[in-house]
Design an enzyme around this catalytic site. Structure first.
Site, PDB file in Angstrom:
ATOM      1  N   GLY A 185      46.236  44.510  54.592  1.00  0.00           N
ATOM      2  CA  GLY A 185      45.876  44.042  55.398  1.00  0.00           C
ATOM      3  C   GLY A 185      46.219  43.425  56.608  1.00  0.00           C
ATOM      4  O   GLY A 185      46.796  44.391  57.197  1.00  0.00           O
TER       5      GLY A 185
ATOM      6  N   SER B  21      42.098  37.242  64.979  1.00  0.00           N
ATOM      7  CA  SER B  21      43.311  37.557  64.140  1.00  0.00           C
ATOM      8  C   SER B  21      43.422  37.241  62.767  1.00  0.00           C
ATOM      9  O   SER B  21      44.483  37.305  61.928  1.00  0.00           O
ATOM     10  CB  SER B  21      44.368  38.438  64.598  1.00  0.00           C
ATOM     11  OG  SER B  21      44.610  37.614  65.267  1.00  0.00           O
TER      12      SER B  21
ATOM     13  N   LYS C 291      48.271  21.158  60.282  1.00  0.00           N
ATOM     14  CA  LYS C 291      49.532  22.528  59.441  1.00  0.00           C
ATOM     15  C   LYS C 291      50.603  22.660  61.239  1.00  0.00           C
ATOM     16  O   LYS C 291      51.467  22.362  60.960  1.00  0.00           O
ATOM     17  CB  LYS C 291      48.527  23.437  59.613  1.00  0.00           C
ATOM     18  CG  LYS C 291      48.416  24.195  58.536  1.00  0.00           C
ATOM     19  CD  LYS C 291      48.130  25.361  58.770  1.00  0.00           C
ATOM     20  CE  LYS C 291      47.075  25.778  57.370  1.00  0.00           C
ATOM     21  NZ  LYS C 291      46.218  27.139  57.309  1.00  0.00           N
TER      22      LYS C 291
ATOM     23  N   HIS D 159      47.830  34.478  70.032  1.00  0.00           N
ATOM     24  CA  HIS D 159      46.522  33.496  69.742  1.00  0.00           C
ATOM     25  C   HIS D 159      47.958  32.502  71.395  1.00  0.00           C
ATOM     26  O   HIS D 159      48.962  32.777  71.792  1.00  0.00           O
ATOM     27  CB  HIS D 159      47.687  32.101  68.964  1.00  0.00           C
ATOM     28  CG  HIS D 159      46.733  32.182  67.443  1.00  0.00           C
ATOM     29  ND1 HIS D 159      45.823  32.704  67.698  1.00  0.00           N
ATOM     30  CD2 HIS D 159      46.918  31.830  66.713  1.00  0.00           C
ATOM     31  CE1 HIS D 159      45.376  32.973  66.302  1.00  0.00           C
ATOM     32  NE2 HIS D 159      46.124  32.537  65.430  1.00  0.00           N
TER      33      HIS D 159
ATOM     34  N   ARG E 226      38.947  28.037  67.692  1.00  0.00           N
ATOM     35  CA  ARG E 226      38.952  29.812  67.737  1.00  0.00           C
ATOM     36  C   ARG E 226      38.027  30.325  69.252  1.00  0.00           C
ATOM     37  O   ARG E 226      36.995  29.774  69.572  1.00  0.00           O
ATOM     38  CB  ARG E 226      37.806  30.781  66.788  1.00  0.00           C
ATOM     39  CG  ARG E 226      37.875  31.880  66.541  1.00  0.00           C
ATOM     40  CD  ARG E 226      39.022  32.546  65.391  1.00  0.00           C
ATOM     41  NE  ARG E 226      39.521  31.844  64.454  1.00  0.00           N
ATOM     42  CZ  ARG E 226      40.320  32.024  63.924  1.00  0.00           C
ATOM     43  NH1 ARG E 226      41.365  32.643  63.996  1.00  0.00           N
ATOM     44  NH2 ARG E 226      40.515  31.377  62.834  1.00  0.00           N
TER      45      ARG E 226
ATOM     46  N   CYS F   7      51.240  30.650  61.452  1.00  0.00           N
ATOM     47  CA  CYS F   7      51.106  30.766  63.349  1.00  0.00           C
ATOM     48  C   CYS F   7      50.957  30.018  64.124  1.00  0.00           C
ATOM     49  O   CYS F   7      51.592  30.707  65.176  1.00  0.00           O
ATOM     50  CB  CYS F   7      49.832  31.975  63.670  1.00  0.00           C
ATOM     51  SG  CYS F   7      48.162  31.800  62.931  1.00  0.00           S
TER      52      CYS F   7
ATOM     53  N   SER G 282      41.818  48.365  46.685  1.00  0.00           N
ATOM     54  CA  SER G 282      42.613  48.607  48.434  1.00  0.00           C
ATOM     55  C   SER G 282      43.624  49.311  47.117  1.00  0.00           C
ATOM     56  O   SER G 282      43.885  50.826  47.773  1.00  0.00           O
ATOM     57  CB  SER G 282      43.443  48.141  49.047  1.00  0.00           C
ATOM     58  OG  SER G 282      42.598  47.486  50.180  1.00  0.00           O
TER      59      SER G 282
ATOM     60  N   GLN H 165      49.822  36.222  67.185  1.00  0.00           N
ATOM     61  CA  GLN H 165      49.061  35.991  66.260  1.00  0.00           C
ATOM     62  C   GLN H 165      50.332  36.462  64.793  1.00  0.00           C
ATOM     63  O   GLN H 165      50.062  36.603  63.719  1.00  0.00           O
ATOM     64  CB  GLN H 165      47.907  35.325  65.873  1.00  0.00           C
ATOM     65  CG  GLN H 165      47.656  34.731  64.559  1.00  0.00           C
ATOM     66  CD  GLN H 165      47.165  35.680  63.754  1.00  0.00           C
ATOM     67  OE1 GLN H 165      46.791  36.567  63.560  1.00  0.00           O
ATOM     68  NE2 GLN H 165      47.871  34.919  62.315  1.00  0.00           N
TER      69      GLN H 165
END
Lengths: 339, 339
Positions: free
Chosen positions: A10, A155, A209, A238, A231, A125, A38, A311
């Site tokens: 990832g 991202s 969060k 970020h 976003r 993040c 993967s 991020q």
């Protein structure tokens, strides 16, 4: 010491490999795991091709596991990894609010990591990027109230988020209509005030969060924190506009001085020279950029500031590796996992 | 009544023509002016080709002048237009802070326009978009503190701003480096916390405009307002995250009810259905979208909300035409200008 990455293919996995190449973390073996889709592919690490294996259902033969395959994978498998003797540094939100799991930013509360019972959680993040900057100010001036508006990159939804932005921007520029798949709405040239799911209080989980995690990391459940998470069509860094009310009055000069000495932070604050934090300059950088530091017009003795942090780095891969480095430096990484 | 547009070929000029086509404003003649570069070109209005003339140095033979050619043009020429008998509705910041010049959003303080002495100022786009939504809440709950973070489109810099975003996004997607010309830094996939010039207090003029202008329009110089103004890679709609502290406690339900009845506002607030304000849906729309209305975690009895409003419409052209319509409805437009 044997190290494993779960979710190696990832966007965060990719950054973990890159951060580990430059890291002081000592390990003898690196095992890579991902989903069956993967598995069998190879990833380069220090010039070597490492084969990606399917994440097993049970224990993993590693002393430290950096997990970045999402909350459901961590929730399902981390207990078995811990039972197998591994220390798990988990990038998902699965265990962050568990009282027995330390939530750690090494620059802020590294020592909390030493009390782990097998799992250490890596923060969200957005939280990590703000917290590394606000912490030195909190120590000196004591934050009373923190209001955050975020400018979050695609991202945050992984490699597929960045792909969706790139592919669909091409489409829109060629007069075609973008169809959202990763995001709730088309992201090119748009702004979406919706990250993660909505809670009963009208805030998204992403917004909560920032509140919950900052309170836990700072060790102060009474901190007043409110966030709007948005976003925007950027790739991987970020940004956040942060307004701070303090118990003790702060000045911009004091803040700049404190932040210049703070680990993990780069003061980029010279408006006359057009210097302030931006994704363009913060992307790929370990330090979180902070600038636009000014006396708050909202709170006497308060401050307003702007941060940009990668991020995928401080917001994910870098912080996870830094937790492992911290444990190793403190002699707290035991090579005890099963073979 | 003879109407003139100064700055007819710019992004706002283009929208003025489009808004006037649908407007109830009655006028007999429409004169178009622009800089020598654009003079001689023609623009369509209700199927007719109108020729753009060079803005003259002195008076203009019109009763109402909609000026949108920038602050320096307005500053230099508006006194002569007024001396010639015209009422000037000025979209620049040249006269907004002049005590003798009303600063008007018809839904908020239309009656202030009636007291003009020749010039009426149209507010800054970011101010207008927030104010039309916050005003009904202010009337009921009395705003004490307002904290704003903006997500501003490239249209704020005019047609050339939008062109720079489009052209440079193409370049970046094809692996070329973007060179900023309109903005201080490349805008594709970037975030620039810098709009207009920096002031001594560390805020930009754009940020201070939101404070100064909202105070003036609401008629309350003691309103506490703090803003962070940020340019993002979108085309033409500004969004804003707004945190409000009130004198009297508000609930989200009360706010939604008030705002549903408010002119110029569309409540778009159903998170479960992924409905909230976005540039994608607000662009081209007269009403300002408001959503994400929720009880503030920062202020007891306060609210947080998110707005998206077309910068070129309510943020500029539409509001200017609405001021003219208001004056005409009140019988306050005199046909007195020189011929």
């Amino acid at each position: 010491m044997r190290l494993a990455i779960v979710g190696a293919t990832g966007a965060v996995g990719h950054e973990l490999l890159s951060v580990l190449e430059k890291s002081s973390l000592k390990f003898d073996e690196l095992l890579l795991y991902a989903s069956p889709r993967s598995a069998g592919s190879t990833l380069k690490f220090k010039g070597q091709d490492l084969t990606v294996q399917v994440t097993p259902e049970g224990a993993i033969p590693a002393d430290v596991i950096l997990a970045s395959a999402g909350g459901s994978v961590s929730k399902a498998l981390a207990p078995a990894w811990v039972a197998g003797g591994a220390t798990v540094i988990d990038n998902s939100s699965a265990f962050r609010y568990d009282d027995s799991v330390p939530l750690v930013i090494p620059e802020v509360n590294g020592e909390a990591a030493l009390k782990h019972q097998g799992i250490i959680a890596n923060p969200n993040c957005t939280t990590a990027i703000a917290a590394v900057v606000v912490w030195p100010l909190h120590q000196r001036f004591s934050v009373k109230r923190m209001i955050v508006s975020t400018y979050q990159a695609t991202s945050g939804a992984g490699a597929k988020g960045m792909e969706e932005l790139e592919t669909q921007t091409h489409m829109v520029l060629h007069g075609k209509e973008a169809q959202a798949s990763v995001f709730a709405h088309p992201i090119p040239f748009n702004v979406i005030p919706h990250i993660d799911s909505f809670q009963d209080n009208g805030y998204t989980k992403e917004e909560m969060k920032v509140a919950w995690e900052t309170q836990k990391i700072f060790g102060d459940p009474n901190l007043i924190i409110s966030c709007t998470a948005v976003r925007i069509p950027t790739m991987r860094t970020h940004s956040e506009a942060i307004t701070l009310e303090f118990e003790r009055p702060a000045t911009p000069d004091e803040a700049r001085e404190l932040l210049r000495a703070a680990p993990g932070v780069e003061v980029r604050d010279d408006p006359a020279a057009n210097l302030y934090p931006m994704p363009l300059t913060a992307s790929g950088k370990y330090d979180v950029e902070v600038g636009r530091i000014r006396a708050s017009l909202a709170f006497e003795g308060g401050l307003e500031l702007f941060v940009s942090g990668d991020q995928l780095l401080k917001g994910a891969a870098l912080n996870a590796v830094q937790i492992a480095e911290y444990l190793q430096e403190k002699g707290a990484l035991k090579e005890k996992a099963l073979s």
